[in-house]
Design a protein around this motif. Structure first.
Motif, PDB file in Angstrom:
ATOM      1  N   PHE A 160      57.569 -22.966  15.366  1.00 37.66           N
ATOM      2  CA  PHE A 160      57.246 -24.268  14.831  1.00 37.66           C
ATOM      3  C   PHE A 160      55.731 -24.405  14.846  1.00 37.66           C
ATOM      4  CE2 PHE A 160      56.548 -28.820  15.325  1.00 37.66           C
ATOM      5  CZ  PHE A 160      57.400 -29.322  14.372  1.00 37.66           C
ATOM      6  N   LEU A 161      55.065 -23.982  13.773  1.00 33.41           N
ATOM      7  CA  LEU A 161      53.599 -24.016  13.737  1.00 33.41           C
ATOM      8  C   LEU A 161      53.087 -25.446  13.837  1.00 33.41           C
ATOM      9  CD1 LEU A 161      52.765 -21.328  11.018  1.00 33.41           C
ATOM     10  CD2 LEU A 161      52.438 -21.167  13.499  1.00 33.41           C
ATOM     11  N   PRO A 162      51.913 -25.663  14.449  1.00 34.39           N
ATOM     12  CA  PRO A 162      50.967 -24.668  14.944  1.00 34.39           C
ATOM     13  C   PRO A 162      51.266 -24.153  16.353  1.00 34.39           C
ATOM     14  CG  PRO A 162      50.028 -26.831  15.203  1.00 34.39           C
ATOM     15  CD  PRO A 162      51.368 -27.019  14.558  1.00 34.39           C
ATOM     16  N   ASP A 214      48.644 -17.368  10.011  1.00 37.24           N
ATOM     17  CA  ASP A 214      49.573 -18.463  10.290  1.00 37.24           C
ATOM     18  C   ASP A 214      48.927 -19.831  10.093  1.00 37.24           C
ATOM     19  OD1 ASP A 214      51.405 -16.503  11.016  1.00 37.24           O
ATOM     20  OD2 ASP A 214      50.848 -16.577  13.119  1.00 37.24           O
ATOM     21  N   GLY A 215      47.878 -19.858   9.265  1.00 37.88           N
ATOM     22  CA  GLY A 215      47.146 -21.111   9.112  1.00 37.88           C
ATOM     23  C   GLY A 215      47.266 -21.726   7.731  1.00 37.88           C
ATOM     24  N   GLY A 216      48.046 -21.136   6.849  1.00 36.53           N
ATOM     25  CA  GLY A 216      48.122 -21.622   5.480  1.00 36.53           C
ATOM     26  C   GLY A 216      48.944 -22.895   5.350  1.00 36.53           C
ATOM     27  N   LYS A 261      47.213 -28.330   2.480  1.00 36.26           N
ATOM     28  CA  LYS A 261      48.463 -29.013   2.762  1.00 36.26           C
ATOM     29  C   LYS A 261      49.309 -29.001   1.488  1.00 36.26           C
ATOM     30  CE  LYS A 261      47.918 -32.994   5.068  1.00 36.26           C
ATOM     31  NZ  LYS A 261      47.260 -34.229   5.576  1.00 36.26           N
ATOM     32  N   THR A 262      50.608 -29.230   1.650  1.00 35.53           N
ATOM     33  CA  THR A 262      51.455 -29.242   0.464  1.00 35.53           C
ATOM     34  C   THR A 262      51.983 -30.642   0.184  1.00 35.53           C
ATOM     35  OG1 THR A 262      53.448 -28.779   1.750  1.00 35.53           O
ATOM     36  CG2 THR A 262      52.288 -26.881   0.833  1.00 35.53           C
ATOM     37  N   VAL A 263      52.080 -30.936  -1.077  1.00 31.32           N
ATOM     38  CA  VAL A 263      52.879 -32.059  -1.549  1.00 31.32           C
ATOM     39  C   VAL A 263      54.155 -31.435  -2.091  1.00 31.32           C
ATOM     40  CG1 VAL A 263      53.032 -33.871  -3.283  1.00 31.32           C
ATOM     41  CG2 VAL A 263      50.848 -33.427  -2.122  1.00 31.32           C
ATOM     42  N   VAL A 264      55.288 -31.802  -1.509  1.00 29.75           N
ATOM     43  CA  VAL A 264      56.563 -31.215  -1.942  1.00 29.75           C
ATOM     44  C   VAL A 264      57.419 -32.315  -2.555  1.00 29.75           C
ATOM     45  CG1 VAL A 264      58.604 -29.927  -1.244  1.00 29.75           C
ATOM     46  CG2 VAL A 264      56.438 -29.494  -0.084  1.00 29.75           C
ATOM     47  N   ILE A 296      51.632 -25.514   5.042  1.00 27.06           N
ATOM     48  CA  ILE A 296      53.037 -25.505   5.460  1.00 27.06           C
ATOM     49  C   ILE A 296      53.901 -26.069   4.348  1.00 27.06           C
ATOM     50  CG2 ILE A 296      54.686 -26.531   7.063  1.00 27.06           C
ATOM     51  CD1 ILE A 296      52.443 -26.461   9.185  1.00 27.06           C
ATOM     52  N   ILE A 297      54.948 -25.351   3.991  1.00 25.01           N
ATOM     53  CA  ILE A 297      55.873 -25.819   2.963  1.00 25.01           C
ATOM     54  C   ILE A 297      57.078 -26.496   3.595  1.00 25.01           C
ATOM     55  CG2 ILE A 297      57.336 -25.132   1.019  1.00 25.01           C
ATOM     56  CD1 ILE A 297      55.528 -22.599   0.797  1.00 25.01           C
ATOM     57  N   GLU A 298      57.624 -25.859   4.613  1.00 24.13           N
ATOM     58  CA  GLU A 298      58.847 -26.397   5.210  1.00 24.13           C
ATOM     59  C   GLU A 298      58.967 -25.905   6.646  1.00 24.13           C
ATOM     60  OE1 GLU A 298      60.858 -28.568   5.135  1.00 24.13           O
ATOM     61  OE2 GLU A 298      62.968 -28.048   5.264  1.00 24.13           O
ATOM     62  N   GLN A 299      59.576 -26.739   7.488  1.00 26.36           N
ATOM     63  CA  GLN A 299      59.844 -26.374   8.873  1.00 26.36           C
ATOM     64  C   GLN A 299      61.220 -26.897   9.242  1.00 26.36           C
ATOM     65  OE1 GLN A 299      56.162 -28.413  10.566  1.00 26.36           O
ATOM     66  NE2 GLN A 299      55.776 -26.321  11.228  1.00 26.36           N
ATOM     67  N   ASP A 300      61.824 -26.240  10.177  1.00 26.18           N
ATOM     68  CA  ASP A 300      63.040 -26.798  10.767  1.00 26.18           C
ATOM     69  C   ASP A 300      63.146 -26.311  12.199  1.00 26.18           C
ATOM     70  OD1 ASP A 300      65.294 -28.376  10.993  1.00 26.18           O
ATOM     71  OD2 ASP A 300      66.140 -27.689   9.105  1.00 26.18           O
TER      72      ASP A 300
END
Lengths: 284, 284, 284, 284
Positions: free
Chosen positions: A195-197, A228-230, A279-282, A232-236
């Motif tokens: 679970f980044l970061p 591992d710094g790009g 950052k992403t806008v999804v 983030i698109i999705e996490q769970d």
């Protein structure tokens, strides 16, 4: 077949939605869905995604794109239109763990991933049979400290030959060099098994075990030069307990990883993601 | 009223469960529940929690404890027996955010936290009326860089006078000194408003926003000398999106914080937690 | 290889844990984990699960079981001891949806399901190649209204020949008759594609869509004579929205179904489940 | 102060977004966010929500609404414009359980519920002091089988006097009659303490316990004539186990109920909900 998707980023200003939707209407396009986001109503960035249907899309799109330049210029837009029927071509990179690869293959076979899987590239020979049984080419390109540069050259050759749009690192345990990344900006998706970061870098499940966390996770992100710094698109995540040793965390984690990666890939394929300032806008 | 709880840690070895349960049986105790965990079956640590009922507990317990020493010595046990009817006394430390305090007060009033709330200590006067309306003493002890040592002396005086068993930092925004912590080893619970170890230190929601995470969390942990580094008791998370600005993350986070903190406090009150090597075993 | 598991149900009474753990200790067994549950401390049922290691298990177990009868009789126990190394034999029943089957096969191949998959039985021929590529026998037994009885006879013949311990209905879309169930009491696990007891029966995703629920789920349960009414082993859910049409609910649901089913099967294989009065006690 | 929200439902047809956004642009409004949903691209219903800022909103709005009729007629729209600064007036109905009421009061005090709480109505006197300490009027209107009609008359009188926009049943354990509902169509929100449609009616936690579910939930919905059958606004769930008796389910459930109800109320207050055919479209 006549469905298209449009992604726009620009400085916020009155009249954007009106201008674009009016434009689309006048060109005969029917907006099927739209989703927008203003970062900060007082002078921030504005992002919008349209899906629209247009009769005879293939023939009409060039004209529509040409005409849109005037609108885009007026609002200083970065924009792109994608034809939904034009399947993106994916190269999956994999090492020895197969669960993320398998998930992508299954979802693809089940029709849930609307893409062509152009090839699988691996630094190990292990999964050739599996991959080829799906009718997908498998390129075994070994990577050693000495051959790293040559291996990368070969990989690039393969993905260029294969007209690849998107690279998916499905537990590919090698560092991608900045030079490689440059060819695919925001078009390389990696799954990191934490679970980044939290727990950047190697052996995240061991790190999680040592810290005694009560929840573990996985993160899909675009690859940038920073490890591992790009964006983030999705996490769970999933709940664990003191009873879970490292092997158990890995087992639980595999399920999170594959689900998260598949979701991120799906959203990319459906042109739902805009990257802005790491950052992403999804839009989902 | 005759319910007791027993927590034991010792090196794993054959016969522990047999010895303890035989001992309890012979002393007339009826085991109501037991939960155990072996860190590593081949020579690791062993942890067990018993709940038992014993007729005339108050009178019989001293004898039982005396007799148990022999069993404990044989297995090199660290152990403790708690009477369930003996309510632990809590001091809640709070600064300006009231949601965690309120949650504890409500749950306490609803009968869900089996404790005495001996006092609330704050470096601000703001919540006096609220706290006193629950019939709980409120000590306003201001903290400034110059008065920090004196403030701590006062705090210690209050909690010692109040025979406090457990200190709960319910969004108390001051650093606790090692000297203070020494008096309450594994008896100070803090709520950190991030999913540790991500976003250690100040302004975790701002950090989370800047990193663009898709899930935020909160962590309840025992306080040790290392900032945000103590044994984690409980964590929880909630999904967020690009639409959530820092204010929104804080709002969502408040709900996670209060729930996580209340759960951790409850487990501590029910003697469900054993700390070993900066990690927790939580029997729940 | 010397690991065994013991499941016990009996009326609650003082001394049970002491008696059993003393018994195991005296027979040279080392308790590795124990988990217990008392339905109601004042005169309810008592359930306990032990894992223990015993030198020379295969040779010693018969004697231990014989001796245990005395303990069991004293406490009116229903009990069973399982050797962990004796893999259970599974028959998977499947119709046309492959996701649950695939998940089981993959977890099995990854070593996460400690079992023999003795066979796959299907009323359709579609998955023969897939199944056989895993080296597992595939029996295509068509089912029509007229041949139902004969088909069931054939199925029973196959599972008996294959010495099957557990039947898993991995989206098998045929009703199992009471006569068949009688042969496998609490040994047939079904996955129902809804959050039971909501949406019993056919087309649960359509039902969920029509009702406009905001969360969908899946349920793994033992099969009893009452349709979708057997003891629930595991459930899980996922958030959906008005945007999800029936096809989308099915797609999201597939992921829940396969995860829930695999968890339930795993717990059964590890002897973690006791059924009592149409409910399960799951020691996990 | 110049922020407005617009909700529109109409049959889907090309040009809707263009027409409305053009209209807003020409009237000087700046669209801050928009969210839309087409039930079925081939001839279904279309729903859209706009947030926009308009200089001098209070003065300009009547003209804008008047002018919009032409657009609305063209597309057969059902539509409504809400001024964000015009706080909705809430009446909270409550019986003896206080957790949902407390949550609403606390969120309101924290500034998270943008509304006026005009009154609390209860069939019991218990919560008068609590409610009045927030400066909110408390009307104790007892309900007995004989006085039910008279009680309802009184309730209606109070809510009409109080110019109430929204009624929130925060664990109000009385049936609301169709006559009452008629006055507040889709403006009465109830919290049901189960994951609907499971466990309709009374004692849902007892029902959940008896069925042995592994997850419990709560549901916020608009009240219609059919008991627990109205359009679902929001649901959430939490994992439970065989260890949770009915009291424990209630305790866990309280936390779900209050969170779900508060979310649903918040979305209603922010004009995010459109009801269509007994289902909700929630733009959040």
């Amino acid at each position: 077949a006549n469905r298209a998707r449009m992604l726009i980023s620009c400085p916020d200003r009155p009249g954007i939605v009106a201008a674009v939707s009016q434009f689309l209407y006048e060109h005969g396009a029917n907006i099927v869905s739209s989703d927008q986001y203003t970062m900060n109503p007082d002078g921030g960035m504005f992002f919008i995604r349209f899906e629209f249907d247009l009769q005879d899309l293939d023939r009409e799109l060039p004209k529509l794109q040409e005409d849109f330049v005037r609108v885009a210029d007026r609002f200083e837009m970065k924009w792109h239109i994608f034809r939904a029927s034009r399947k993106k071509r994916i190269a999956i990179f994999v090492s020895k763990e197969d669960h993320c690869l398998l998930e992508l293959l299954w979802q693809w076979q089940a029709g849930d991933l609307d893409a062509e899987i152009a090839m699988v590239i691996s630094n190990h020979p292990d999964m050739r049979q599996l991959v080829e049984s799906f009718g997908i080419p498998y390129h075994h390109i070994p990577v050693t400290p000495e051959t790293k540069a040559e291996a990368e050259r070969l990989q690039l050759e393969k993905v260029h030959e294969g007209k690849v749009d998107l690279i998916v690192l499905a537990r590919y345990m090698q560092i991608i060099t900045p030079r490689f990344i440059e060819y695919f900006p925001n078009r390389i998706i990696n799954i990191h098994h934490s679970f980044l970061p939290a727990f950047v870098g190697g052996k995240p499940y061991q790190q999680a075990y040592d810290r005694g966390v009560k929840i573990i996770g996985a993160t899909a992100h675009y690859v940038t030069e920073e490890l591992d710094g790009g964006p983030i698109i999705e996490q769970d995540v999933q709940r664990v307990s003191h009873r879970d040793d490292v092997a158990s965390l890995k087992r639980i984690g595999r399920n999170i990883e594959r689900t998260v990666l598949a979701r991120a890939v799906k959203w990319h394929l459906e042109d739902r993601i805009i990257v802005f300032q790491n950052k992403t806008v999804v839009f989902n």
